[in-house]
Design an enzyme around this catalytic site. Structure first.
Site, PDB file in Angstrom:
ATOM      1  N   GLY A   1       0.691  -1.241  -0.013  1.00 23.11           N
ATOM      2  CA  GLY A   1       0.058   0.174  -0.085  1.00 23.11           C
ATOM      3  C   GLY A   1       0.949   1.237  -0.059  1.00 23.11           C
TER       4      GLY A   1
ATOM      5  CD  GLU B   1       1.229   0.835   7.029  1.00 23.22           C
ATOM      6  OE1 GLU B   1       1.517   0.763   5.886  1.00 23.22           O
ATOM      7  OE2 GLU B   1       1.537   0.004   7.676  1.00 23.22           O
TER       8      GLU B   1
ATOM      9  CG  ASP C   1      -6.647   0.044   9.675  1.00 22.34           C
ATOM     10  OD1 ASP C   1      -5.841  -0.533  10.410  1.00 22.34           O
ATOM     11  OD2 ASP C   1      -7.109  -0.277   8.779  1.00 22.34           O
TER      12      ASP C   1
ATOM     13  CE  LYS D   1      -9.793   3.859   7.400  1.00 25.21           C
ATOM     14  NZ  LYS D   1     -10.495   2.445   7.152  1.00 25.21           N
TER      15      LYS D   1
ATOM     16  CG  PHE E   1     -12.960  -0.322   2.448  1.00 22.27           C
ATOM     17  CD1 PHE E   1     -12.109  -1.088   3.207  1.00 22.27           C
ATOM     18  CD2 PHE E   1     -13.076  -0.131   1.116  1.00 22.27           C
ATOM     19  CE1 PHE E   1     -11.184  -2.054   2.456  1.00 22.27           C
ATOM     20  CE2 PHE E   1     -11.947  -1.085   0.570  1.00 22.27           C
ATOM     21  CZ  PHE E   1     -11.125  -1.864   1.229  1.00 22.27           C
TER      22      PHE E   1
END
Length: 178
Positions: free
Chosen positions: A48, A102, A106, A134, A155
């Site tokens: 990611g 990163e 979350d 988050k 999401f």
């Protein structure tokens, strides 16, 4: 593109590319200031963080190195809770200033695991730089030194983040609408 269809889900733009790039430049400037006179080692977490890391490192003016690691904890749209190391640390980080890059934090569990693992290699320091955080989803507190955005517990995909392997290749970040 305001809406995006990925497999069976529809997403809408929540963070446009121009806003992303503005925040990437801001965070890079903070890192350049904080690590002046040092030679940090950047550790992007694959898959990611690859787009965020590429954009961030283009703005870093410090002498630095980069090495990639890969951890896995997601299956589809849910975190499995189990963290697997797929590609491990390839550099000696003893007495190095390490900056983990990163895409999103979350629950914080992956970062907590990673910090614990890296600390056993005696780095001079460990800093976390995340594109997205988050706060409402955090299960453990981790020291996030640099962040672009705090976001709701929705999401999302795009800009490196995926839905079941798809959608990473967008310039914008999208939020699931249905």
């Amino acid at each position: 593109m305001e809406k995006l269809q990925v497999k069976d889900k529809t997403f809408a733009v929540s963070i446009p590319a121009a806003e992303l790039q503005q925040e990437v430049r801001r965070v890079a400037a903070e890192i350049n200031r904080d690590f002046e006179g040092k030679e940090p080692l950047f550790l992007p977490v694959l898959n990611g963080a690859f787009m965020f890391a590429a954009d961030l490192l283009r703005e870093i003016t410090l002498p630095c190195e980069i090495s990639f690691i890969k951890l896995a904890s997601y299956q589809g749209m849910q975190t499995s809770g189990a963290i697997r190391e797929v590609i491990g640390l390839a550099k000696d980080i003893t007495d190095r200033h390490v900056i983990i890059i990163e895409d999103i934090i979350d629950s914080g569990l992956t970062m907590a695991h990673m910090i614990e693992t890296l600390q056993t290699h005696n780095p001079a320091s460990i800093s976390i730089c995340s594109c997205l955080v988050k706060p409402a989803a955090l299960k453990v507190q981790v020291p996030i030194h640099y962040r672009c955005f705090d976001i709701p517990n929705d999401f999302i995909l795009g800009y490196g983040l995926d839905y079941d392997g798809f959608g990473r290749n967008t310039k914008d970040i999208y939020t699931l609408v249905y």
